[in-house]
Design a protein around this motif. Structure first.
Motif, PDB file in Angstrom:
ATOM      1  N   TYR A  39      -5.433   8.422  -3.678  1.00  0.00           N
ATOM      2  CA  TYR A  39      -4.303   7.529  -3.444  1.00  0.00           C
ATOM      3  C   TYR A  39      -4.766   6.112  -3.747  1.00  0.00           C
ATOM      4  CZ  TYR A  39      -0.393   5.133  -1.307  1.00  0.00           C
ATOM      5  OH  TYR A  39       0.700   4.329  -1.101  1.00  0.00           O
ATOM      6  N   SER A  45       0.410   4.517  -5.564  1.00  0.00           N
ATOM      7  CA  SER A  45       0.674   5.811  -6.206  1.00  0.00           C
ATOM      8  C   SER A  45      -0.537   6.721  -6.050  1.00  0.00           C
ATOM      9  CB  SER A  45       0.990   5.598  -7.682  1.00  0.00           C
ATOM     10  OG  SER A  45      -0.031   4.849  -8.316  1.00  0.00           O
ATOM     11  N   ALA A 306       7.116  10.396  -4.615  1.00  0.00           N
ATOM     12  CA  ALA A 306       5.847   9.693  -4.859  1.00  0.00           C
ATOM     13  C   ALA A 306       5.607   9.560  -6.356  1.00  0.00           C
ATOM     14  CB  ALA A 306       4.691  10.458  -4.217  1.00  0.00           C
TER      15      ALA A 306
END
Lengths: 399, 321
Positions: A39, A45, A306
């Motif tokens: 991450y 992101s 995401a």
């Protein structure tokens, strides 16, 4: 079956920081070593850099969708700076556009380009062979695609000067809105308008790829707007990437004199050299996908919505896929399976054209140049997602 | 070990069933009572139908049962006599055949879409069985003129259920709606299609919107080839390299050429991507790819060496390698 998941390893390093853009490989090695999925705090992101995970994200286009855009923002919520391209679409919208494009650009149509594409390469390399030194980027890599590709698409001479700045905008927008992005977009409206004008049917010649794409409107397969967007996709994706591909290939070969000698003996190997160079120095290094539904990748739970940053250039140097010498150029390596052109549904449609251009330039250069070596340090380009050089001074021995 | 080229097996027609209008199913056994060599879904056999005619027919029995082979044959009135000869066979007739060979292998994937036009159902039947046994997500769309012409339609529906088997009879619901069937590509789904050339052309066009390599087809080439010894060995002269290699029946040109150390850029190795396209200097190819246009095939100047071979009666190809 229950799937056990763990948290993604959180990385404080920023892939879009200047140092990591100018020399990406040390960071990419650390990213691969950090785990299957990391991450990134800097962009908010997730990131994948191993071949296996990159391959999975690229091929599972239902879970990792494109309509959220290739940049860090989700353009479904927050409309993008331009109407979405084929790259930023999912089936079934993507499907008809892809059909139209693949019908126009395929082995048969590209084969016919070898003849018109060869003389300009012969001419350019002939001139350069008269010199002791030249800049492989500004004197060759930037010149050649601009000589042949716009003609193949069939756009007028007027407005061609906007192609490079426009490509620069399109690709930099796959990264964050940093100072590089802002610089690329400085005269953005003007470049975008000029390129869009050249996508209109009336501004295209009757034989190029552009006109053939518009023909599919008459067939009822695509709309006029889609035809415009597809021509735009060719113009924006087909120039910079090929320039970088040629430049990166020469940057590698200048460092490997024995490979150059081997290629001189057998110029038929030029396409293998290009393929291996694309693996090692992939022009298109990274872009984002959007997670469509909650999923698990590499043991990490990824929530719907995401963003996943996909590092093609890192997958292409993953030692688990390519062996311990993954960072070396090896002319005898079988580089097939590299993801420099992507993989699966969105794999580069223009791939055969790009390969043809790169092969022709290299073959023409091999014919006239006995040896090539660096003549000073290459200057890497500062770009959010593309890897290439602004300048690559070389010294040659004419054949 | 696979059979050497031209190796034949003495078999006997064990059973003949009319399975649809103009379609017979033949069960074949070896005369010596032995088992056939193991084969994979998509395989076919040569059948020597008399007068020097050899025809290829896909196997539609189960690869799990090697004591017999089953083929399904459509009687084509305007054909060159192969199907007519097969339709004249009675139970107990001796028949010369080859061991199973596979030009249409099934690749590993998570999902499958099978698409059959008419008698093109035959090579897909063992594929359905394999996909089902492996617990894959799969469906079959099977189109034909009318139910009574569609071999095995009822058995398949009974065995796998209407959720998985979609029978599209033209006289009931019209022709296959390919835009609907292929309009929404799925991730990790391979498409296996077999049927007449017109159908496959339309399928190929629509699959241009799918991931490269998703579509696998088998054309009924064999039926138009005359006495093709389908995978006979032949020679390939590599003009640039200056060597000649023999391509045996169980290897592709690509494999044979790579074995002698000559490199050819390739990617899918299944006739789908066009990467291994090679110039032909002389000789006549038999194109088995899904990439080249009809004009390319006619011109005969290039071929995809990962699947295509020398045409029947052409013992030597000279390639620009």
């Amino acid at each position: 079956m229950t799937v056990t998941t763990h948290e993604a390893n959180v990385l404080g390093e920023d892939p879009f920081e200047t140092a990591n853009l100018l020399d990406p490989y040390p960071f990419l090695g650390r990213l691969r070593d950090a785990g299957a999925v990391s991450y990134l705090e800097s962009t908010g992101s997730y990131a994948v850099a191993g071949y296996q995970e990159v391959y999975e994200v690229l091929t599972d286009f239902e879970t990792y969708i494109s309509s959220g855009g290739l940049g860090p923002r989700d353009i479904r919520k927050d409309s993008g700076w331009r109407p979405p391209s084929i790259l930023e679409s999912d089936p079934p919208i993507h499907t008809v556009m892809r059909r139209a494009l693949t019908g126009v650009i395929n082995p048969s149509t590209v084969r016919a380009l070898r003849e018109p594409f060869t003389p300009p390469a012969a001419e350019l390399t002939e001139q350069l062979a008269q010199r002791k030194t030249f800049d492989a980027i500004t004197d060759l890599a930037e010149k050649y695609p601009l000589r042949v590709f716009p003609d193949a698409v069939g756009i007028p001479d007027v407005g061609r000067e906007h192609l490079l700045p426009y490509g620069n905008m399109v690709f930099n927008a796959f990264g964050p809105e940093n100072y590089i992005f802002k610089q690329a977009f400085a005269q953005g409206d003007e470049h975008a308008a000029a390129v869009m004008r050249n996508c209109q049917r009336e501004n295209l010649d009757d034989t190029g790829f552009g006109a053939q794409i518009w023909k599919r409107v008459e067939d009822g397969l695509i709309t006029e707007q889609q035809a415009t967007l597809l021509v735009r996709a060719l113009l924006s994706a087909g120039v910079d990437t090929t320039i970088f591909g040629i430049g990166n290939t020469l940057s590698v070969l200048a460092r490997y004199p024995e490979a150059w000698a081997q290629l001189r003996e057998n110029p038929k190997m030029a396409k293998f050299a290009v393929d291996e160079a694309l693996r090692l120095e992939s022009p298109f290094q990274k872009f984002h996908r959007t997670v469509a539904v909650d999923t698990v990748l590499g043991g990490v739970h990824l929530p719907a919505g995401a963003k996943v940053l996909v590092f093609l250039g890192a997958a292409n140097r993953d030692p688990r896929k390519w062996g311990e010498n993954a960072d070396d150029f090896d002319l005898n390596r079988n580089a097939s399976g590299h993801v420099a052109f992507g993989m699966g549904l969105h794999q580069c449609v223009g791939q055969p054209i790009a390969r043809l251009e790169m092969e022709i330039v290299l073959q023409q250069l091999l014919e006239r140049v006995a040896a090539i070596e660096p003549d000073g340090a290459p200057v890497p380009i500062l770009h959010n997602v593309l890897r290439g050089f602004e300048s690559l001074p070389v010294r040659i021995t004419a054949a | 070990m696979s059979a050497s080229a031209g190796a034949t097996i003495d078999a006997v027609v064990d059973q003949v069933d009319v399975v649809a209008d103009q379609v017979v199913s033949l069960v074949l056994r070896r005369t010596d009572g032995r088992q056939f060599q193991p084969w994979q879904p998509g395989a076919h056999i040569d059948v020597h139908v008399g007068d020097g005619l050899v025809r290829q027919y896909s196997l539609c029995s189960s690869p799990e049962e090697l004591d017999h082979l089953r083929i399904g044959v459509l009687h084509v009135p305007d054909s060159r006599g192969g199907s007519k000869a097969v339709h004249a066979l009675l139970a107990g007739t001796p028949l010369t055949i080859s061991e199973p060979r596979n030009n249409f292998p099934m690749r590993e994937s998570r999902r499958y879409l099978f698409l059959a036009g008419g008698i093109g159902i035959t090579p897909l039947i063992p594929m359905l069985e394999a996909a089902h046994a492996a617990g894959k997500e799969w469906t079959l769309v099977y189109g034909g003129r009318s139910r009574n012409t569609m071999a095995f339609a009822q058995q398949l529906e009974d065995r796998y259920g209407p959720e998985r088997i979609r029978i599209i009879a033209e006289d009931e619901v019209g022709r296959l709606d390919l835009d609907q069937i292929l309009g929404m590509p799925r991730a990790h789904m391979l498409v296996y299609a077999c049927g007449p050339g017109g159908l496959l052309g339309a399928v190929e066009e629509r699959c241009m919107g799918w991931p490269p390599g998703a579509l696998h087809t088998e054309r009924f080439v064999a039926s138009t080839l005359g006495a093709a010894a389908a995978n006979a060995p032949f020679e390939v002269e590599l003009a640039r390299t200056g060597t000649t290699v023999t391509v045996p029946n169980d290897k592709t040109i690509l494999e044979a050429v790579e074995e002698v150390g000559v490199r050819v850029l390739s990617s899918c190795r299944g006739g789908l991507c066009g990467t291994c396209e090679t110039q032909i200097i002389s000789g006549e190819p038999e194109h088995r790819d899904a990439v080249l246009s009809e004009e390319d095939r006619e011109a005969g100047e290039v071929m995809l060496v990962c699947v295509s071979r020398a045409a029947a009666g052409c013992p030597r190809l000279v390639l620009d390698l």
